[in-house]
Design a protein around this motif. Structure first.
Motif, mmCIF file in Angstrom:
data_model
loop_
_atom_site.group_PDB
_atom_site.id
_atom_site.type_symbol
_atom_site.label_atom_id
_atom_site.label_comp_id
_atom_site.label_asym_id
_atom_site.label_seq_id
_atom_site.Cartn_x
_atom_site.Cartn_y
_atom_site.Cartn_z
ATOM 1 N N ARG A 96 0.852 -1.205 0.000
ATOM 2 C CA ARG A 96 0.000 0.000 0.000
ATOM 3 C C ARG A 96 0.879 1.243 0.000
ATOM 4 N N ALA A 97 1.934 1.218 0.802
ATOM 5 C CA ALA A 97 2.848 2.366 0.858
ATOM 6 C C ALA A 97 3.504 2.604 -0.501
ATOM 7 N N LYS A 98 3.855 1.533 -1.198
ATOM 8 C CA LYS A 98 4.475 1.675 -2.523
ATOM 9 C C LYS A 98 3.519 2.357 -3.496
ATOM 10 N N ARG A 99 2.226 1.946 -3.452
ATOM 11 C CA ARG A 99 1.226 2.600 -4.316
ATOM 12 C C ARG A 99 1.118 4.085 -3.986
ATOM 13 N N LEU A 100 1.086 4.403 -2.674
ATOM 14 C CA LEU A 100 0.957 5.802 -2.274
ATOM 15 C C LEU A 100 2.208 6.609 -2.615
ATOM 16 N N ALA A 101 3.360 5.967 -2.653
ATOM 17 C CA ALA A 101 4.588 6.686 -3.028
ATOM 18 C C ALA A 101 4.468 7.261 -4.432
ATOM 19 N N VAL A 102 3.650 6.624 -5.250
ATOM 20 C CA VAL A 102 3.415 7.107 -6.624
ATOM 21 C C VAL A 102 2.157 7.956 -6.699
ATOM 22 N N ASP A 103 1.079 7.502 -6.036
ATOM 23 C CA ASP A 103 -0.242 8.120 -6.218
ATOM 24 C C ASP A 103 -0.603 9.227 -5.240
ATOM 25 N N ALA A 104 0.024 9.280 -4.085
ATOM 26 C CA ALA A 104 -0.349 10.277 -3.078
ATOM 27 C C ALA A 104 -0.086 11.690 -3.597
ATOM 28 N N ASP A 105 -0.909 12.603 -3.144
ATOM 29 C CA ASP A 105 -0.741 14.003 -3.547
ATOM 30 C C ASP A 105 0.532 14.600 -2.948
ATOM 31 N N VAL A 106 0.875 14.171 -1.745
ATOM 32 C CA VAL A 106 2.023 14.704 -1.021
ATOM 33 C C VAL A 106 2.734 13.544 -0.334
ATOM 34 N N MET A 107 4.054 13.652 -0.193
ATOM 35 C CA MET A 107 4.830 12.641 0.524
ATOM 36 C C MET A 107 5.783 13.348 1.469
ATOM 37 N N THR A 108 5.907 12.796 2.669
ATOM 38 C CA THR A 108 6.850 13.347 3.639
ATOM 39 C C THR A 108 7.769 12.241 4.121
ATOM 40 N N MET A 109 8.937 12.659 4.597
ATOM 41 C CA MET A 109 9.853 11.715 5.213
ATOM 42 C C MET A 109 10.649 12.467 6.256
ATOM 43 N N GLY A 110 10.454 12.071 7.492
ATOM 44 C CA GLY A 110 11.130 12.740 8.594
ATOM 45 C C GLY A 110 10.361 13.956 9.072
ATOM 46 N N THR A 111 10.697 14.397 10.266
ATOM 47 C CA THR A 111 10.054 15.564 10.861
ATOM 48 C C THR A 111 11.122 16.491 11.415
ATOM 49 N N TYR A 112 10.721 17.709 11.686
ATOM 50 C CA TYR A 112 11.594 18.671 12.356
ATOM 51 C C TYR A 112 10.743 19.478 13.323
ATOM 52 N N TYR A 113 11.377 19.992 14.353
ATOM 53 C CA TYR A 113 10.642 20.792 15.340
ATOM 54 C C TYR A 113 10.747 22.257 14.951
ATOM 55 N N GLU A 163 12.430 14.289 -5.328
ATOM 56 C CA GLU A 163 12.980 13.570 -4.171
ATOM 57 C C GLU A 163 12.233 12.275 -3.851
ATOM 58 N N ARG A 164 11.011 12.157 -4.320
ATOM 59 C CA ARG A 164 10.161 11.033 -3.912
ATOM 60 C C ARG A 164 10.697 9.648 -4.260
ATOM 61 N N PRO A 165 11.177 9.388 -5.488
ATOM 62 C CA PRO A 165 11.656 8.027 -5.791
ATOM 63 C C PRO A 165 12.811 7.569 -4.889
ATOM 64 N N ALA A 166 13.777 8.414 -4.673
ATOM 65 C CA ALA A 166 14.916 8.046 -3.815
ATOM 66 C C ALA A 166 14.480 7.878 -2.368
ATOM 67 N N ALA A 167 13.577 8.733 -1.907
ATOM 68 C CA ALA A 167 13.081 8.631 -0.532
ATOM 69 C C ALA A 167 12.311 7.325 -0.349
ATOM 70 N N TRP A 168 11.501 6.953 -1.346
ATOM 71 C CA TRP A 168 10.771 5.696 -1.246
ATOM 72 C C TRP A 168 11.737 4.514 -1.187
ATOM 73 N N LEU A 199 -1.789 12.048 1.841
ATOM 74 C CA LEU A 199 -0.387 12.246 2.203
ATOM 75 C C LEU A 199 0.199 10.904 2.625
ATOM 76 N N LEU A 200 1.336 10.529 2.019
ATOM 77 C CA LEU A 200 2.102 9.386 2.496
ATOM 78 C C LEU A 200 3.139 9.934 3.457
ATOM 79 N N PHE A 201 3.027 9.522 4.703
ATOM 80 C CA PHE A 201 3.883 10.020 5.781
ATOM 81 C C PHE A 201 4.819 8.893 6.184
ATOM 82 N N ILE A 202 6.126 9.062 5.944
ATOM 83 C CA ILE A 202 7.115 8.073 6.343
ATOM 84 C C ILE A 202 7.739 8.554 7.638
#
Length: 131
Positions: free
Chosen positions: A58-75, A91-96, A124-127
């Protein structure tokens, strides 16, 4: 002469007496987006946790289809909250690829995928990364 019963404070009264997060947000603990089950981004859009952790397919599908993708957080100090790091399309393909390699890892960091939705229907796909 009747005896007055001593008032016992109830749990509800204790909770009601506590300051709300809005009243005492400075210096208080702020939950990460997944733990809080949602977050408001810097544009004021509220993202609600829909499901997760996701199956890698499911995550792989969303890596392509999601409107937005995130990886990591910051304060964000000014906003006093955790915000996700939004990825550009480039950045999305390498991040996935990086995230997929770290699913179910035995050593740190470990990645998990979550799906969030906005009120306007965007997905949103949130990693999330655990160190």
């Amino acid at each position: 002469m009747s005896k007055k019963q001593k008032h016992v404070t109830t749990f509800a009264e204790l909770v009601a007496a506590m300051p709300s997060p809005a009243e005492d947000s400075h210096g208080s603990y702020v939950q990460m987006p997944v733990a809080a089950r949602g977050f408001t981004d810097t544009d004021g859009c509220y993202w609600r946790l829909t499901r997760g952790p996701l199956d890698p397919r499911r995550a792989k599908r969303l890596a392509v289809d999601a409107d937005v993708m995130t990886m990591g957080t910051y304060y964000e100090e000014r906003a006093e909250r955790w915000l996700p790091r939004f990825l550009t399309e480039a950045e999305r393909p390498a991040a996935w690829t990086e995230a997929r390699a770290r699913f179910d890892a035995t050593d740190l960091p470990i990645h998990e995928a979550y799906e969030f939705t906005a009120d306007d229907g965007r997905v949103l796909l949130f990693i999330e990364t655990y160190c």
